[in-house]
Scaffold this motif. Structure first.
Motif, PDB file in Angstrom:
ATOM      1  N   ASN A 165       0.890  -1.109   0.061  1.00 46.54           N
ATOM      2  CA  ASN A 165       0.096  -0.012  -0.044  1.00 46.54           C
ATOM      3  C   ASN A 165       0.839   1.254  -0.155  1.00 46.54           C
ATOM      4  OD1 ASN A 165      -2.541  -1.267  -0.092  1.00 46.54           O
ATOM      5  ND2 ASN A 165      -2.676  -1.497   2.090  1.00 46.54           N
ATOM      6  N   LEU A 166       1.938   1.148   0.705  1.00 40.00           N
ATOM      7  CA  LEU A 166       3.035   2.411   0.544  1.00 40.00           C
ATOM      8  C   LEU A 166       3.303   2.473  -0.881  1.00 40.00           C
ATOM      9  CD1 LEU A 166       4.900   2.008   3.933  1.00 40.00           C
ATOM     10  CD2 LEU A 166       3.556   3.771   3.454  1.00 40.00           C
ATOM     11  N   LYS A 167       3.739   1.636  -1.386  1.00 42.56           N
ATOM     12  CA  LYS A 167       4.060   1.471  -2.784  1.00 42.56           C
ATOM     13  C   LYS A 167       3.130   2.215  -3.823  1.00 42.56           C
ATOM     14  CE  LYS A 167       6.518  -0.920  -6.496  1.00 42.56           C
ATOM     15  NZ  LYS A 167       7.203  -2.167  -6.964  1.00 42.56           N
ATOM     16  N   LYS A 168       1.856   1.985  -3.537  1.00 44.75           N
ATOM     17  CA  LYS A 168       0.848   2.669  -4.380  1.00 44.75           C
ATOM     18  C   LYS A 168       0.916   4.251  -4.394  1.00 44.75           C
ATOM     19  CE  LYS A 168      -2.864  -0.720  -3.618  1.00 44.75           C
ATOM     20  NZ  LYS A 168      -4.155  -1.146  -3.013  1.00 44.75           N
ATOM     21  N   GLU A 169       1.404   4.541  -3.153  1.00 42.32           N
ATOM     22  CA  GLU A 169       1.307   6.030  -2.707  1.00 42.32           C
ATOM     23  C   GLU A 169       3.285   6.640  -2.998  1.00 42.32           C
ATOM     24  OE1 GLU A 169       0.587   6.580   1.426  1.00 42.32           O
ATOM     25  OE2 GLU A 169      -0.958   5.499   1.406  1.00 42.32           O
ATOM     26  N   GLY A 170       4.021   5.762  -3.654  1.00 43.65           N
ATOM     27  CA  GLY A 170       4.988   6.071  -3.928  1.00 43.65           C
ATOM     28  C   GLY A 170       5.866   6.137  -2.730  1.00 43.65           C
ATOM     29  N   LYS A 171       5.610   5.457  -1.864  1.00 40.64           N
ATOM     30  CA  LYS A 171       6.474   5.601  -0.544  1.00 40.64           C
ATOM     31  C   LYS A 171       6.918   4.227  -0.295  1.00 40.64           C
ATOM     32  CE  LYS A 171       3.477   9.229   1.525  1.00 40.64           C
ATOM     33  NZ  LYS A 171       2.719   9.412   2.430  1.00 40.64           N
ATOM     34  N   SER A 172       7.838   3.910   0.884  1.00 35.71           N
ATOM     35  CA  SER A 172       8.232   2.789   1.263  1.00 35.71           C
ATOM     36  C   SER A 172       8.741   2.455   2.676  1.00 35.71           C
ATOM     37  CB  SER A 172       9.816   2.637   0.770  1.00 35.71           C
ATOM     38  OG  SER A 172      10.502   3.520   1.335  1.00 35.71           O
ATOM     39  N   ILE A 173       8.692   1.338   3.163  1.00 29.71           N
ATOM     40  CA  ILE A 173       8.879   1.128   4.586  1.00 29.71           C
ATOM     41  C   ILE A 173      10.137   1.980   5.211  1.00 29.71           C
ATOM     42  CG2 ILE A 173       9.504  -0.561   6.383  1.00 29.71           C
ATOM     43  CD1 ILE A 173       7.678  -2.636   4.736  1.00 29.71           C
ATOM     44  N   GLU A 174      11.120   1.804   4.222  1.00 31.12           N
ATOM     45  CA  GLU A 174      12.444   2.693   4.759  1.00 31.12           C
ATOM     46  C   GLU A 174      11.851   4.053   5.173  1.00 31.12           C
ATOM     47  OE1 GLU A 174      13.989   0.067   1.400  1.00 31.12           O
ATOM     48  OE2 GLU A 174      11.894   0.771   2.264  1.00 31.12           O
ATOM     49  N   GLU A 175      11.195   4.873   4.374  1.00 31.06           N
ATOM     50  CA  GLU A 175      10.787   6.359   4.451  1.00 31.06           C
ATOM     51  C   GLU A 175       9.917   6.331   6.013  1.00 31.06           C
ATOM     52  OE1 GLU A 175       9.444   8.643   0.957  1.00 31.06           O
ATOM     53  OE2 GLU A 175       9.673   6.670   0.005  1.00 31.06           O
ATOM     54  N   LEU A 176       8.967   5.256   6.134  1.00 31.79           N
ATOM     55  CA  LEU A 176       8.238   5.144   7.333  1.00 31.79           C
ATOM     56  C   LEU A 176       8.806   5.249   8.631  1.00 31.79           C
ATOM     57  CD1 LEU A 176       5.153   5.072   8.371  1.00 31.79           C
ATOM     58  CD2 LEU A 176       5.499   2.553   8.284  1.00 31.79           C
ATOM     59  N   LEU A 177      10.145   4.474   8.627  1.00 35.26           N
ATOM     60  CA  LEU A 177      10.955   4.176   9.794  1.00 35.26           C
ATOM     61  C   LEU A 177      11.942   5.138   9.737  1.00 35.26           C
ATOM     62  CD1 LEU A 177      11.216   0.436   9.748  1.00 35.26           C
ATOM     63  CD2 LEU A 177       9.556   1.817  11.306  1.00 35.26           C
ATOM     64  N   LYS A 178      12.005   6.263   8.844  1.00 33.64           N
ATOM     65  CA  LYS A 178      13.105   7.240   8.960  1.00 33.64           C
ATOM     66  C   LYS A 178      13.102   8.038  10.021  1.00 33.64           C
ATOM     67  CE  LYS A 178      15.498  10.297   5.649  1.00 33.64           C
ATOM     68  NZ  LYS A 178      15.733  10.990   4.415  1.00 33.64           N
ATOM     69  N   PRO A 179      11.928   8.465  10.728  1.00 34.79           N
ATOM     70  CA  PRO A 179      11.936   9.481  11.863  1.00 34.79           C
ATOM     71  C   PRO A 179      12.418   8.635  13.194  1.00 34.79           C
ATOM     72  CG  PRO A 179       9.973   9.720  10.650  1.00 34.79           C
ATOM     73  CD  PRO A 179      10.576   8.536  10.041  1.00 34.79           C
ATOM     74  N   LEU A 180      12.524   7.251  13.028  1.00 32.86           N
ATOM     75  CA  LEU A 180      13.001   6.707  14.289  1.00 32.86           C
ATOM     76  C   LEU A 180      14.249   6.827  14.636  1.00 32.86           C
ATOM     77  CD1 LEU A 180      12.280   4.433  16.466  1.00 32.86           C
ATOM     78  CD2 LEU A 180      13.090   2.703  14.927  1.00 32.86           C
ATOM     79  N   LYS A 181      14.724   7.448  15.855  1.00 35.84           N
ATOM     80  CA  LYS A 181      16.004   7.686  16.324  1.00 35.84           C
ATOM     81  C   LYS A 181      16.475   6.391  17.049  1.00 35.84           C
ATOM     82  CE  LYS A 181      15.143  12.528  17.210  1.00 35.84           C
ATOM     83  NZ  LYS A 181      15.205  13.715  18.389  1.00 35.84           N
ATOM     84  N   GLU A 182      17.592   5.891  16.485  1.00 33.37           N
ATOM     85  CA  GLU A 182      18.201   4.716  16.945  1.00 33.37           C
ATOM     86  C   GLU A 182      19.500   4.903  17.533  1.00 33.37           C
ATOM     87  OE1 GLU A 182      17.483   1.325  14.172  1.00 33.37           O
ATOM     88  OE2 GLU A 182      17.132   2.660  12.647  1.00 33.37           O
ATOM     89  N   PRO A 183      19.842   4.242  18.563  1.00 36.10           N
ATOM     90  CA  PRO A 183      20.952   4.230  19.281  1.00 36.10           C
ATOM     91  C   PRO A 183      22.164   4.026  18.421  1.00 36.10           C
ATOM     92  CG  PRO A 183      20.229   2.253  19.943  1.00 36.10           C
ATOM     93  CD  PRO A 183      19.129   3.030  19.192  1.00 36.10           C
ATOM     94  N   LYS A 184      23.513   4.698  18.728  1.00 31.64           N
ATOM     95  CA  LYS A 184      24.737   4.395  18.198  1.00 31.64           C
ATOM     96  C   LYS A 184      25.400   2.962  18.927  1.00 31.64           C
ATOM     97  CE  LYS A 184      26.201   8.081  15.996  1.00 31.64           C
ATOM     98  NZ  LYS A 184      26.874   8.275  14.734  1.00 31.64           N
ATOM     99  N   GLU A 185      25.028   2.637  20.037  1.00 34.85           N
ATOM    100  CA  GLU A 185      25.465   1.520  20.733  1.00 34.85           C
ATOM    101  C   GLU A 185      24.581   0.952  21.575  1.00 34.85           C
ATOM    102  OE1 GLU A 185      30.163   2.936  21.285  1.00 34.85           O
ATOM    103  OE2 GLU A 185      28.833   2.896  23.126  1.00 34.85           O
ATOM    104  N   SER A 186      24.647  -0.275  21.808  1.00 35.67           N
ATOM    105  CA  SER A 186      23.589  -1.070  22.664  1.00 35.67           C
ATOM    106  C   SER A 186      24.436  -2.253  23.078  1.00 35.67           C
ATOM    107  CB  SER A 186      22.540  -1.619  21.952  1.00 35.67           C
ATOM    108  OG  SER A 186      22.567  -2.394  20.915  1.00 35.67           O
ATOM    109  N   LEU A 187      23.990  -2.707  24.406  1.00 32.31           N
ATOM    110  CA  LEU A 187      24.834  -3.905  25.093  1.00 32.31           C
ATOM    111  C   LEU A 187      23.520  -4.487  25.982  1.00 32.31           C
ATOM    112  CD1 LEU A 187      27.280  -5.361  25.778  1.00 32.31           C
ATOM    113  CD2 LEU A 187      27.556  -3.693  27.547  1.00 32.31           C
TER     114      LEU A 187
END
Length: 509
Positions: free
Chosen positions: A381-403
């Motif tokens: 459905n995102l592809k119908k709108e010219g979008k992708s999952i990658e774009e949907l998740l782009k605002p998610l801030k991810e840590p540099k490191e985890s343990l």
């Protein structure tokens, strides 16, 4: 009170044990005799809670690809029949599909023979009734029946019927995809998409052949679809780095739109996007939340306790919803979401970072194939709108490191010792300006730090069943994890009753 082997076999809401030889110093405790006793204990429990006799019950039985599956399944079915139960033998099946037999074909209960992602020599039993999976207290009652030899009458008038239920379940998933995408070619909504499946030689190979391909998807490059209980290629676990690298490599090598991966019994799923980047842990929670909140705007997403600060920000600020951090354990998050809904709070999703995802629309069943199905619908459905999952998740801030590391408790009575350590850390955090105690922690103690002290957080908690204290740490800067770990170690290192070697090793690495 459970004792001996019965105590050893209890694993939260499952029964798990050693079912095959082949690992040094690990000997079979899930013997035919024990399996028979547990099955009789389950029938007695079911008769009690449903107020029925054995010969009025219908119970489905399935199993994953483990090498001990046939032995245990045969014993379970034989024992069920001896009590008069009508048995539906589903053969190789996913765990979630077995729950669905209580809905689709009116089974009073279902038994799945599985040990999830555990090594080849392990196996176990998982039970369902129409309301869902059993609680830990139910498992204890079943094992107590087995231990005390509290069994139903032996009637020897049961029956067995073999059914290819996975075909029914696969059609159910296909129908969801057709309806969810609503393509011009309604019956082939995945035409033009390439999706790679990695089943890890578990029970999930059906998803490529019986769900995706009939809908028009190109599954070239799919791997390890054949069931093999020795798991010769990689651990069938979407959290395992080797497994994730395997599906990522396959997705990139085949220029696929999406790669999906399942654990052994398909109650968990994960994915990688078209670039090969994993959609796992916090990213998987973020994507599942975005999907579950469609039509449930402002709803509450329940997760386990180790989710990141960036995920909370994504759910609350980007998606406009509420994030409820709860306890570790997929059953815990499901029960909390159920509780919220019972109080009138809209909670459409309960999800653990391990990949257990339960949507309200799907009976709060943690079903990896259902989750992947929803992700595929979203992708299309995102592809119908010219979008992708990658774009949907782009605002998610991810840590540099985890343990994640685990402190061993050396005292026999480990719970008071562990709780005392948590109390000490919490007291220190309350008295220390640079330590910010989380106001939403439902488990252990969670503390955040500013840029000077590591720019991240740690969570220290006590395992429910084992004498260990897991520590999860995330940081937004390089070197931040060690700085945060050192801060914590400076507070706890003089405490007795612990083996801190794991912390010391992590600080030295």
């Amino acid at each position: 009170m459970l004792k001996g082997v019965y105590k050893d076999l209890k694993s939260g809401t499952d029964i798990r044990g050693i079912a095959s030889e082949g690992v040094k110093d690990e000997h079979i405790n899930l013997t035919d005799e024990i399996v028979e006793e547990i099955t009789l204990g389950f029938v007695q429990w079911l008769c009690d809670v449903q107020n029925k006799k054995g010969d009025s019950l219908k119970v489905s039985v399935g199993h994953d690809s483990r090498i001990s599956a046939d032995r245990i399944s045969n014993m379970v079915q034989k024992t069920l029949q001896s009590t008069g139960v009508k048995v539906v033998d589903c053969g190789l099946a996913s765990t979630p599909s077995m729950f669905m037999t209580t809905r689709d074909i009116a089974c009073d209960a279902a038994i799945q023979i599985t040990a999830s992602h555990h090594p080849f020599n392990r196996n176990g039993l998982k039970f369902f009734v129409e309301s869902g999976g059993l609680q830990a207290s139910d498992i204890e009652a079943i094992l107590e029946n087995a231990q005390e030899k509290k069994f139903p009458p032996i009637l020897n008038n049961g029956s067995v019927k073999r059914m290819k239920y996975m075909q029914v379940y696969s059609k159910h998933l296909r129908d969801i995809i057709c309806k969810g995408i609503n393509a011009e070619d309604y019956l082939h909504p995945l035409k033009g998409f390439k999706i790679v499946v990695d089943a890890g030689n578990g029970a999930g190979g059906f998803y490529a052949s019986d769900v995706l391909e009939p809908l028009g998807a190109d599954t070239t490059g799919s791997q390890f679809l054949n069931p093999d209980g020795m798991f010769p290629n990689h651990i069938p676990n979407p959290e395992n780095p080797v497994a994730i690298k395997s599906i990522s490599d396959a997705t990139k090598a085949n220029n696929a739109d999406l790669g999906v991966i399942f654990d052994t019994d398909v109650d968990r799923g994960g994915a990688v996007d078209s670039t090969g980047k994993e959609i796992n842990r916090n990213r998987l929670v973020a994507l599942a939340a975005a999907i579950a909140l469609e039509g449930n705007e402002g709803g509450t997403i329940v997760t386990d306790s180790i989710t990141s600060d960036g995920l909370k920000e994504y759910i609350e600020d980007y998606l406009g919803a509420v994030h409820c951090r709860f306890k570790r354990g997929y059953k815990n998050v499901i029960n909390e979401s159920l509780r919220l809904n019972s109080e009138g709070i809209n909670s459409p999703l309960a999800i653990e970072t391990s990949g257990h995802a339960a949507l309200r629309e799907n009976y709060f069943l943690d079903d990896g194939a259902y989750l992947v199905t929803k992700i595929i619908i979203k992708m299309a459905n995102l592809k119908k709108e010219g979008k992708s999952i990658e774009e949907l998740l782009k605002p998610l801030k991810e840590p540099k490191e985890s343990l994640e590391i685990r402190i061993k408790i050396t005292e026999a009575d480990f719970k008071p010792v562990g709780n005392a350590l948590i109390a000490k850390v919490e007291e220190f955090a309350n008295e220390t300006k640079s330590w910010k105690l989380a106001d939403d922690s439902k488990e252990g103690v969670r503390v955040s730090f500013g840029k000077r002290s590591g720019d991240g957080w740690f969570l220290l908690r006590l395992s429910v069943h084992d004498p260990v204290m897991p520590i999860n740490i995330e940081s937004n800067v390089e070197g931040g994890v060690k700085k945060i770990l050192q801060n914590l170690y400076d507070v706890i290192k003089t405490e007795s009753g612990f083996d801190f070697s794991a912390i010391e090793k992590a600080l030295q690495d």
